[in-house]
Design an enzyme around this catalytic site. Structure first.
Site, short mmCIF file in Angstrom:
data_model
loop_
_atom_site.label_atom_id
_atom_site.label_comp_id
_atom_site.label_asym_id
_atom_site.label_seq_id
_atom_site.Cartn_x
_atom_site.Cartn_y
_atom_site.Cartn_z
N ASP A 33 29.56 46.93 10.30
CA ASP A 33 30.20 47.14 9.00
C ASP A 33 29.98 48.59 8.63
OD1 ASP A 33 30.85 47.38 6.31
OD2 ASP A 33 30.29 45.31 5.87
N TRP A 89 20.03 46.73 11.28
CA TRP A 89 20.56 45.36 11.32
C TRP A 89 20.71 45.00 12.79
CZ3 TRP A 89 24.24 41.77 12.56
CH2 TRP A 89 24.43 40.72 11.66
N ASP A 118 22.15 52.82 10.83
CA ASP A 118 22.95 53.78 10.08
C ASP A 118 22.45 55.19 10.35
OD1 ASP A 118 24.72 52.05 8.89
OD2 ASP A 118 23.49 51.74 7.09
#
Lengths: 182, 123
Positions: free
Chosen positions: A83, A108, A127
């Site tokens: 995402d 994640w 990220d």
């Protein structure tokens, strides 16, 4: 003959004296020591050894056809639960952050099946933080994702924790290993 | 730390896989956590078994949901707390975990702080 020897003697003597004036025994020992220590330390450098030992098995994407094998596509096999913006489109790669950003240590983690070999791989979506949103290759895929009230399994959150900056730039999809059910 | 080389040879399965997918994202592969953000498990998780309420806390702390929690907890204590777990501790069982999970913690940070203070008083 005699003249010649004298000439050679003089040359050698001059060269030796010049060398003695310029250098000291101590400096010779210093250089010799440095060279020996340097040679001994050479195998300790972390070069290729670290790279070969710590690499988990990553399947060859060349065997895949179409978007499922393209790291710049949302359909790329490793992106089954990504995402965010793909770092492959933002100056980085599926494994590395773009220059000027820092990879978040918090991440994640899920699994994605590789269509090439049918195995499930453990994928870490870190990220990359420190620059504003990349805005290229926006993907939202949700395999294994859970609603927001299960925060640990929800990928809508920004994961720039433990980094200097909380600004998210893009996300990578690193293979951590193969998942096998026993 | 689960060496990637090992994973390469055998694959990751069982509690190690559950840890990787459920816990490792925050607590890291080597259990080091991130200082100031995520508490470390390595060198820390086993110490909770030394104080009253610590054993229960490890089960009730949220985030550690998912099915075979007893197996993951026992695996974590072995991997990250081997030097800290007091002698004679019995492993978690599924029954114990199920009982404790029925009473979720509401003030996790407060509960943890009390346990850490109790640990520090023991020193």
């Amino acid at each position: 003959m005699t003249d010649e020897r004298r000439w050679l003697d003089r040359l050698c003597e001059r060269a030796t004296r010049a060398l003695a004036r310029r250098t000291s025994r101590r400096s010779f020992l210093t250089r010799l020591g440095t060279a020996l220590a340097g040679t001994a330390a050479l195998p300790l450098l972390p070069m290729a050894r670290a790279a070969t030992e710590s690499r988990p098995p990553v399947p060859d994407d060349a065997a895949l056809h179409g978007e499922v094998g393209d790291p710049k596509s949302c359909s790329y096999w490793r992106h089954c639960a990504i995402d965010g913006f793909l770092c492959s489109c933002c100056g980085g790669s599926q494994n590395a952050c773009p220059p000027g950003t820092e990879m978040s240590p918090l991440t994640w983690i899920g699994t994605c099946r590789n269509p090439g070999d049918g195995k499930d791989y453990i994928i870490s979506y870190n990220d990359c933080c420190g620059q504003s949103l990349c805005m290229r290759c926006r993907c939202t895929r949700t395999e294994g994702e859970r609603p927001l009230y299960l925060t640990m399994k929800n990928n809508d959150l920004l994961w720039c924790f433990g980094t200097q900056s909380r600004a998210v730039n893009c996300s990578v999809a690193v293979v951590l290993g193969v998942a096998t059910r026993t | 730390m689960l060496a990637p080389g090992v994973a390469a040879a055998q694959g990751t399965s069982g509690p190690a896989l559950d840890y990787a997918v459920t816990c490792q994202g925050c607590h890291r592969a080597d259990g080091a956590g991130t200082p100031g953000t995520v508490p470390a498990l390595a060198g820390s998780v086993g110490k909770f078994l030394r104080v009253p309420g610590g054993r229960e806390f490890l089960v009730r702390v949220p985030g550690v949901a998912q099915a075979p929690l007893d197996a993951v907890l026992n695996w974590m204590l072995d991997r990250f707390g081997r030097d800290d777990v007091p002698k004679g501790v019995v492993p978690y069982t599924a029954e114990e975990v199920n009982q404790l999970r029925r009473r979720p913690l509401t003030d996790v940070v407060g509960a943890r702080r009390q346990l850490v203070e109790a640990l520090e008083r023991m020193k």
